[in-house]
Motif scaffolding. Structure first.
Motif, mmCIF file in Angstrom:
data_model
loop_
_atom_site.group_PDB
_atom_site.id
_atom_site.type_symbol
_atom_site.label_atom_id
_atom_site.label_comp_id
_atom_site.label_asym_id
_atom_site.label_seq_id
_atom_site.Cartn_x
_atom_site.Cartn_y
_atom_site.Cartn_z
ATOM 1 N N UNK A 32 7.308 -3.991 20.312
ATOM 2 C CA UNK A 32 5.972 -4.081 20.636
ATOM 3 C C UNK A 32 4.784 -4.850 20.693
ATOM 4 N N UNK A 33 4.279 -4.811 21.192
ATOM 5 C CA UNK A 33 2.871 -4.942 21.048
ATOM 6 C C UNK A 33 2.255 -4.196 21.013
ATOM 7 N N UNK A 34 0.710 -3.537 20.467
ATOM 8 C CA UNK A 34 0.646 -2.872 20.336
ATOM 9 C C UNK A 34 -0.914 -3.348 21.143
ATOM 10 N N UNK A 35 -1.801 -2.475 21.920
ATOM 11 C CA UNK A 35 -3.201 -3.131 21.802
ATOM 12 C C UNK A 35 -3.747 -2.415 20.514
ATOM 13 N N UNK A 40 -6.126 0.294 15.678
ATOM 14 C CA UNK A 40 -7.746 1.061 15.422
ATOM 15 C C UNK A 40 -7.231 2.220 14.773
ATOM 16 N N UNK A 41 -6.837 3.023 15.933
ATOM 17 C CA UNK A 41 -6.032 4.246 15.474
ATOM 18 C C UNK A 41 -5.722 4.957 14.200
ATOM 19 N N UNK A 42 -4.223 3.662 14.170
ATOM 20 C CA UNK A 42 -3.552 3.738 13.135
ATOM 21 C C UNK A 42 -4.539 3.306 11.760
ATOM 22 N N UNK A 48 -7.440 7.352 6.586
ATOM 23 C CA UNK A 48 -7.753 8.707 6.507
ATOM 24 C C UNK A 48 -6.787 9.353 5.473
ATOM 25 N N UNK A 49 -5.185 8.724 5.447
ATOM 26 C CA UNK A 49 -4.402 9.717 4.553
ATOM 27 C C UNK A 49 -4.727 8.949 3.372
#
Length: 126
Positions: A32-35, A40-42, A48-49
């Motif tokens: 699916x297409x992510x907003x 940005x959160x991903x 961070x990882x």
């Protein structure tokens, strides 16, 4: 047979034959297409990882290294701080307009070096 039935049969035959440019094993993707907000959160989670593995420091705006800019450096007037389109040939001081140039032209000997020192452009004038 009439002309209309012949045309219907030929269209049906054309639709039933596979085209050579289509892959018969093709499946539509199920992703699916992510907003943008989710992207940005991903990306932040990913950064961070990486930071935890490498440095144990959080990734911030100031911690990320970037290559030097390819845009030309902006030049400002040493006297007024406005856009400095011109440069004095004798002293190397940048100036904004003719009014400021009259000030630059009548400067004392050491004052021009002090202005150049403010922008780390000290030169020894001969």
């Amino acid at each position: 047979m009439t002309q209309a039935t012949v045309d219907i049969h030929t269209v049906a035959e054309m639709n039933s034959t596979p085209n050579s440019f289509k892959n018969p094993n093709y499946k539509h993707p199920t992703r699916r297409v992510k907003p943008v907000k989710q992207l940005i959160v991903d990306e932040q989670k990913h950064l961070r990882a990486i930071a935890e593995k490498v440095k144990h420091e959080p990734v911030t705006y100031f911690a990320i290294e970037a290559p030097p800019s390819i845009k030309p450096v902006k030049k400002y007037c040493d006297i007024t701080g406005l856009k400095g389109n011109y440069r004095s040939a004798s002293s190397g001081i940048r100036y904004h307009n003719a009014e400021v140039y009259s000030i630059v032209k009548n400067m004392a000997q050491g004052v021009d070096q002090q202005y150049l020192g403010l922008r780390n452009a000290n030169t020894v004038l001969r």
